[in-house]
Design a protein around this motif. Structure first.
Motif, PDB file in Angstrom:
ATOM      1  N   LEU A 106      61.095  78.494  32.210  1.00  0.00           N
ATOM      2  CA  LEU A 106      60.805  77.109  32.618  1.00  0.00           C
ATOM      3  C   LEU A 106      59.305  76.790  32.602  1.00  0.00           C
ATOM      4  CD1 LEU A 106      61.905  74.391  33.577  1.00  0.00           C
ATOM      5  CD2 LEU A 106      61.852  75.245  35.919  1.00  0.00           C
ATOM      6  N   PRO A 107      58.447  77.676  33.144  1.00  0.00           N
ATOM      7  CA  PRO A 107      57.012  77.343  33.107  1.00  0.00           C
ATOM      8  C   PRO A 107      56.492  77.163  31.683  1.00  0.00           C
ATOM      9  CG  PRO A 107      57.412  79.117  34.653  1.00  0.00           C
ATOM     10  CD  PRO A 107      58.692  78.907  33.925  1.00  0.00           C
ATOM     11  N   ASN A 108      57.071  77.876  30.751  1.00  0.00           N
ATOM     12  CA  ASN A 108      56.616  77.734  29.363  1.00  0.00           C
ATOM     13  C   ASN A 108      57.129  76.473  28.680  1.00  0.00           C
ATOM     14  OD1 ASN A 108      55.011  80.153  28.168  1.00  0.00           O
ATOM     15  ND2 ASN A 108      56.433  81.006  29.685  1.00  0.00           N
ATOM     16  N   LEU A 109      58.020  75.777  29.389  1.00  0.00           N
ATOM     17  CA  LEU A 109      58.528  74.502  28.851  1.00  0.00           C
ATOM     18  C   LEU A 109      57.787  73.307  29.440  1.00  0.00           C
ATOM     19  CD1 LEU A 109      62.374  75.209  29.184  1.00  0.00           C
ATOM     20  CD2 LEU A 109      61.066  75.132  27.051  1.00  0.00           C
ATOM     21  N   SER A 110      56.884  73.578  30.386  1.00  0.00           N
ATOM     22  CA  SER A 110      56.295  72.488  31.163  1.00  0.00           C
ATOM     23  C   SER A 110      55.584  71.455  30.290  1.00  0.00           C
ATOM     24  CB  SER A 110      55.343  73.046  32.218  1.00  0.00           C
ATOM     25  OG  SER A 110      54.387  73.867  31.584  1.00  0.00           O
ATOM     26  N   SER A 111      54.868  71.921  29.287  1.00  0.00           N
ATOM     27  CA  SER A 111      54.129  70.961  28.462  1.00  0.00           C
ATOM     28  C   SER A 111      55.098  70.071  27.688  1.00  0.00           C
ATOM     29  CB  SER A 111      53.202  71.701  27.501  1.00  0.00           C
ATOM     30  OG  SER A 111      53.960  72.575  26.691  1.00  0.00           O
ATOM     31  N   THR A 112      56.187  70.658  27.234  1.00  0.00           N
ATOM     32  CA  THR A 112      57.201  69.859  26.525  1.00  0.00           C
ATOM     33  C   THR A 112      57.781  68.808  27.459  1.00  0.00           C
ATOM     34  OG1 THR A 112      57.751  71.822  25.264  1.00  0.00           O
ATOM     35  CG2 THR A 112      59.317  69.999  25.181  1.00  0.00           C
ATOM     36  N   SER A 141      66.723  89.096  37.426  1.00  0.00           N
ATOM     37  CA  SER A 141      68.027  88.505  37.114  1.00  0.00           C
ATOM     38  C   SER A 141      67.849  87.381  36.087  1.00  0.00           C
ATOM     39  CB  SER A 141      68.661  87.936  38.378  1.00  0.00           C
ATOM     40  OG  SER A 141      67.902  86.825  38.818  1.00  0.00           O
ATOM     41  N   ALA A 142      69.001  86.946  35.527  1.00  0.00           N
ATOM     42  CA  ALA A 142      68.942  85.867  34.534  1.00  0.00           C
ATOM     43  C   ALA A 142      68.345  84.602  35.137  1.00  0.00           C
ATOM     44  CB  ALA A 142      70.347  85.584  34.002  1.00  0.00           C
ATOM     45  N   GLY A 143      68.735  84.313  36.393  1.00  0.00           N
ATOM     46  CA  GLY A 143      68.200  83.109  37.054  1.00  0.00           C
ATOM     47  C   GLY A 143      66.705  83.195  37.232  1.00  0.00           C
ATOM     48  N   GLN A 144      66.242  84.371  37.626  1.00  0.00           N
ATOM     49  CA  GLN A 144      64.797  84.537  37.823  1.00  0.00           C
ATOM     50  C   GLN A 144      64.048  84.396  36.500  1.00  0.00           C
ATOM     51  OE1 GLN A 144      65.242  88.363  39.780  1.00  0.00           O
ATOM     52  NE2 GLN A 144      64.249  87.551  41.631  1.00  0.00           N
ATOM     53  N   GLY A 158      68.961  67.581  31.471  1.00  0.00           N
ATOM     54  CA  GLY A 158      68.710  67.978  30.079  1.00  0.00           C
ATOM     55  C   GLY A 158      68.033  69.327  29.990  1.00  0.00           C
ATOM     56  N   VAL A 159      67.008  69.534  30.809  1.00  0.00           N
ATOM     57  CA  VAL A 159      66.254  70.788  30.749  1.00  0.00           C
ATOM     58  C   VAL A 159      67.086  71.956  31.290  1.00  0.00           C
ATOM     59  CG1 VAL A 159      64.249  72.002  31.709  1.00  0.00           C
ATOM     60  CG2 VAL A 159      63.992  69.676  30.811  1.00  0.00           C
ATOM     61  N   LEU A 160      67.734  71.751  32.440  1.00  0.00           N
ATOM     62  CA  LEU A 160      68.519  72.849  33.028  1.00  0.00           C
ATOM     63  C   LEU A 160      69.653  73.290  32.095  1.00  0.00           C
ATOM     64  CD1 LEU A 160      68.731  71.948  36.823  1.00  0.00           C
ATOM     65  CD2 LEU A 160      67.343  73.698  35.710  1.00  0.00           C
ATOM     66  N   LEU A 161      70.364  72.296  31.563  1.00  0.00           N
ATOM     67  CA  LEU A 161      71.462  72.647  30.661  1.00  0.00           C
ATOM     68  C   LEU A 161      70.946  73.326  29.400  1.00  0.00           C
ATOM     69  CD1 LEU A 161      73.699  69.440  30.997  1.00  0.00           C
ATOM     70  CD2 LEU A 161      74.101  71.700  31.996  1.00  0.00           C
TER      71      LEU A 161
END
Lengths: 343, 563
Positions: free
Chosen positions: A244-250, A234-237, A139-142
């Motif tokens: 991703l780190p800013n989504l951790s609390s969610t 890069s986009a991946g980085q 869910g998160v990756l997509l």
């Protein structure tokens, strides 16, 4: 749902924060991170901590199932003893309250209910945990991919999620579970705990995808993402290192919610014959097996039912506490709503 | 659940689900406590059953639940007396004026249709409708066609395989109503075959495919309406029946509303407290309710041993591991039948022979003579382990097929665990009751290894058991009834030879049937686990003394009446 803790320097008139949060803000010194702040809030929520502890206790007890089975009860979860534990018309014995001999009684196949309860808990919790892992990772990756790239990638992924979302989770779970049960699917010739976890994990993906994608759409416009792009990352980085780190609390808030629902869905699917197959124990199979015995052996349904309720309720309330700890705005919203009503 | 994940809501949902599961199980019997007013006014009787019929289309159905309804909706050229006990197995003329005349060494059957017959839609019945009915049963195909039609009726095989446009052995004359059926060889119980509801006449031109929710019109006291797939249907009096008046077939007195609910405990409770009227005879009353029912409903409940029913586990003898006799012997040796009986509320009589007690050919031997241990004593796990080890098949994966309804699921769970105990790696596969037999009947697609099966007589002749269930010639790609795909030349030859003897002369070949039954037990082609006693249980509204419990079809709906 970014963690944006209140800034004491801005003062009450600009933040609109209620007195409790203003007080907390005043206490917090500079340099205290969002995690420490959340932990501080969670520690104050004793109800959430109590239920978190209760859930942990249930997990530990269930993990100790083999110890109880081998060293105390001396009977396996599927060992049958019909002749010695049921009467001539098949009514099983009730609880003996002796840890070494059918503590919670026997079921209609002469199996030890207490042993099956613990093994069943292991199965239900394992299925719930694996399903949650699948849901969260995919869910998160997509969502990050869809939200960051937007355009075609977002369009395709969002429509796929819409299709899954269109079906009620129980219905979709039954369909997938039944297909696996009857025809098999890929490596699964029949339903197993892993296949059940995959089905549950799959049906919940849109429930994580949608809110996380919305948050990524906001984050990708923020200055720190622009700065990362300017630095040539890069986009991946950027996705993995900045967004991703800013989504951790969610993510942390979502985990217990998905876990609770996954445990519940496992029980429902199993009860409907599309989940864990007998003779494997799970709380769902125990409830299903016990339904016909209710008039004479109510404990066969009551015991796994209580465990199911306790596990789901405890993880839910703890999850509620986590959300409050990580997302003070929700408290603010509630407080503001209350104030408005008062006005 | 809600589409948005809210913790408090999810918590409440958890509580609600657990509470609902408990409450539904406890109180579903009271769900209909307030009977709709229309029922009382229109004399509607409600029957509850654990399994919905395989189909209400007679061209497909081959289940007890379906036959129970279909035999009063689709009358054949012959039919059975509407009487209790052994008298109920007596053939009487149906749509023909008399039982068929048998000539040409048992190979020609002739009869003439009654005058003035009409279907439940008002269309007149003609003789050619019979030919069409048989053609449809072969095309669908009906599960018994491989055992009772294609091997015997001239041209049936050619029609079924598409090589002929009609069945050469069936000739009809619409003007005179004369029907002639030519058999390729004498077949003793063929008049019984003509009494199958599947051969109850339907109008020519009705679609050749299964019509599950809009079955064909028939000729019988009842007609079926309001079908909700896998849930409910109604059997209402046929408005044209009163003009037909076939001797021995009573008229319908009430409408019957049939509801399927796999929770048989709830079904039994609903009959006990009067919110439903008739408990399906093929269901098992849970032991947890038995004492309560015996105490509160003594005058409207009893067990009856039909003596024509076998419960068994099929073992696929065409594929590993059960194509190995030692592996099959291990299974039979390990079965704990007294335990199976208790799981079934004590209603199973432990046994080892395939033919049940009231069927000619059942070996009149004590259980101690069974080849792989006395079924009364329980299974011998150690010996079963040794047998499996000797076979070299220990550790083989086995899938056990099972219905979800109890106690059938519990029987198969116990069986699965026994297989694991003796050295197989067994897992259980659950299917809903309404699709179970159709699914495991897909012999070529699914290759089911082992699982639950039962059989209640279609007619009192051993070939009714051996023909569809163990004769290799009866194996069908779909709707197969020979689940174990048993194809033993000796069995096939004996069925062909002994099957020619008419029902009335069966005693002359009783010893040969007995020898065959002992041979099957010795070869362990099936693992018989008992003969079942069936419940006759009705509500206090029903005129219990007038009920007819027919030995072949169970409840006779025409006997249902209110006090």
């Amino acid at each position: 749902m970014t963690i944006t803790g209140p800034n004491p320097a801005e003062g009450a008139p600009e933040t609109g924060l209620p007195p409790a949060l203003l007080h907390e803000a005043a206490e917090v010194g500079p340099g205290v991170g969002p995690w420490a702040l959340a932990w501080r809030r969670l520690r104050r929520n004793r109800v959430a901590l109590f239920f978190g502890g209760l859930f942990l206790l249930i997990v530990v007890i269930c993990l100790l199932a083999p110890v109880y089975s081998n060293d105390i009860a001396h009977i396996g979860p599927n060992d049958q003893n019909v002749i010695n534990t049921t009467n001539a018309i098949g009514i099983p014995i009730g609880p003996t309250w002796r840890f070494d001999h059918y503590f919670l009684g026997a079921d209609n196949l002469g199996r030890d209910v207490a042993v099956r309860l613990l093994y069943g808990g292991r199965t239900s919790l394992e299925v719930g945990a694996v399903a949650t892992l699948i849901t969260m990772v995919l869910g998160v990756l997509l969502a990050i991919v869809a939200g960051y790239f937007r355009g075609l990638a977002d369009g395709i992924l969002s429509r796929i999620m819409d299709v899954i979302w269109a079906y009620p989770v129980v219905l979709l779970g039954i369909v997938l579970g039944t297909v696996i049960a009857v025809r098999g699917l890929g490596p699964f010739k029949s339903t197993t705990p892993l296949s059940t976890a995959l089905v549950i994990g799959f049906v919940y993906i849109p429930y994580v995808f949608r809110p996380v994608r919305a948050q990524v759409l906001v984050l990708r416009e923020r200055e720190f993402v622009d700065a990362a792009r300017q630095q040539g990352l890069s986009a991946g980085q950027i996705m993995l290192g900045e967004i991703l780190p800013n989504l951790s609390s969610t993510i942390v808030v979502f985990v217990p919610l998905i876990l609770a629902n996954a445990i519940l869905l496992e029980a429902a699917l199993t009860y409907l014959g599309a989940g864990i197959n007998p003779p494997n124990a799970s709380w769902g199979t125990m409830i299903s097996d016990g339904i016909n015995e209710i008039p004479a052996a109510f404990h066969l349904v009551l015991v796994p039912g209580i465990m199911l309720v306790l596990a789901v309720m405890s993880v839910n309330i703890f999850g509620d506490g986590l959300r409050d700890a990580f997302d003070p705005r929700s408290r603010v919203r509630i407080a503001i709503a209350s104030t408005s009503q008062g006005d | 659940m809600s589409r948005t994940l809210r913790p408090a809501l999810a918590g409440l949902t958890a509580l609600a689900v657990a509470a609902a599961i408990t409450l539904v199980a406890l109180s579903s019997g009271n769900a209909n406590a307030k009977r709709p007013a229309r029922n009382a006014a229109a004399s509607v009787v409600q029957m509850v059953e654990g399994t919905f019929p395989q189909s209400l289309d007679p061209g497909l159905d081959y289940t007890t639940q379906g036959s129970e309804i279909n035999w009063v909706v689709y009358t054949g050229l012959a039919t059975y007396a509407h009487k209790n006990g052994v008298a109920g197995a007596q053939l009487i003329p149906g749509l023909c004026t008399a039982l068929p005349t048998i000539s040409n060494g048992g190979k020609t059957y002739t009869c003439t249709l009654r005058k003035g017959l009409v279907f439940s839609n008002g269309k007149p019945v003609v003789a050619s409708d019979f030919a069409y009915t048989m053609e449809r049963a072969l095309k669908i195909p009906w599960g018994g066609s491989g055992a009772f039609l294609t091997p015997y009726v001239v041209g049936a095989q050619a029609f079924a395989s598409g090589k002929a446009k009609s069945i050469a052995g069936v000739s009809t004359n619409d003007a005179t109503g004369k029907i002639t059926i030519q058999l390729s060889q004498a077949y003793g119980p063929f008049t019984n075959v003509l009494a199958f509801p599947m051969l109850g006449l339907i109008p020519s031109g009705f679609p050749m495919t299964v019509q599950a929710t809009s079955p064909p019109p028939g000729v019988g006291p009842y007609m079926v309406t309001n079908i909700v797939a896998n849930t409910s249907f109604e059997a209402v009096p046929n408005p044209y029946w009163s003009k037909i008046n076939i001797p021995g077939i009573p008229s319908a007195k009430v409408s019957v509303e049939v509801k399927a609910n796999s929770n048989v405990a709830a079904n039994a409770l609903s009959v006990l407290n009067g919110s439903a009227d008739i408990f399906d005879w093929a269901d098992n009353i849970p032991g947890s309710l038995l004492q309560q029912i015996q105490a509160k409903a003594a005058g409207r409940f009893r067990y009856v041993n039909l003596g024509g029913s076998t419960y068994y586990i099929f073992l696929n003898a065409s594929e590993p591991p059960f194509n190995n006799q030692l592996a099959r012997e291990a299974v039979v040796t390990g079965l704990n039948q007294p335990a199976m009986s208790r799981i079934g509320s004590g209603t199973l009589v432990p046994a080892c022979y395939f033919l049940p007690p009231d069927i000619v050919g059942h070996p009149p031997l004590p259980n101690s003579s069974c080849p792989y241990g006395n079924p009364d004593k329980g299974g011998n796990i150690a010996k079963a382990k040794a047998l499996l080890k000797q076979s070299g098949l220990a550790g083989t994966s086995v899938t056990v097929w099972s219905e979800t309804r109890q106690p059938r699921q519990a029987w198969m769970t116990a069986y699965t665990q026994m297989l694991n105990q003796i050295g197989f790696k067994a897992t259980q596969k659950l299917l809903s009751d309404s699709t179970y037999f159709t699914t495991i009947g897909q012999s070529k697609k699914l290759h089911p290894q082992t699982g639950f099966a039962d059989w209640n007589q279609d007619f009192p002749h051993p070939v009714d058991f051996y023909g569809p269930l163990l004769d290799g010639n009866s194996i069908l790609p779909t709707n197969n009834e020979n689940f174990g795909q048993t194809n033993d030349p000796y069995i096939n030859a004996q069925v062909k030879k002994l099957g020619t003897v008419p029902t009335t002369q069966l005693q002359s070949v009783a010893k040969q049937w007995q020898a065959l039954d002992e041979y099957v037990a010795k070869k362990a082609y099936v693992a018989v686990f008992g003969y079942e006693k069936f419940p006759e249980f009705a509500s206090s509204r029903i005129n219990y003394g007038a009920l007819v419990f027919q030995p072949i079809y169970g409840w006779d709906l025409t006997s249902f009446s209110l006090k």
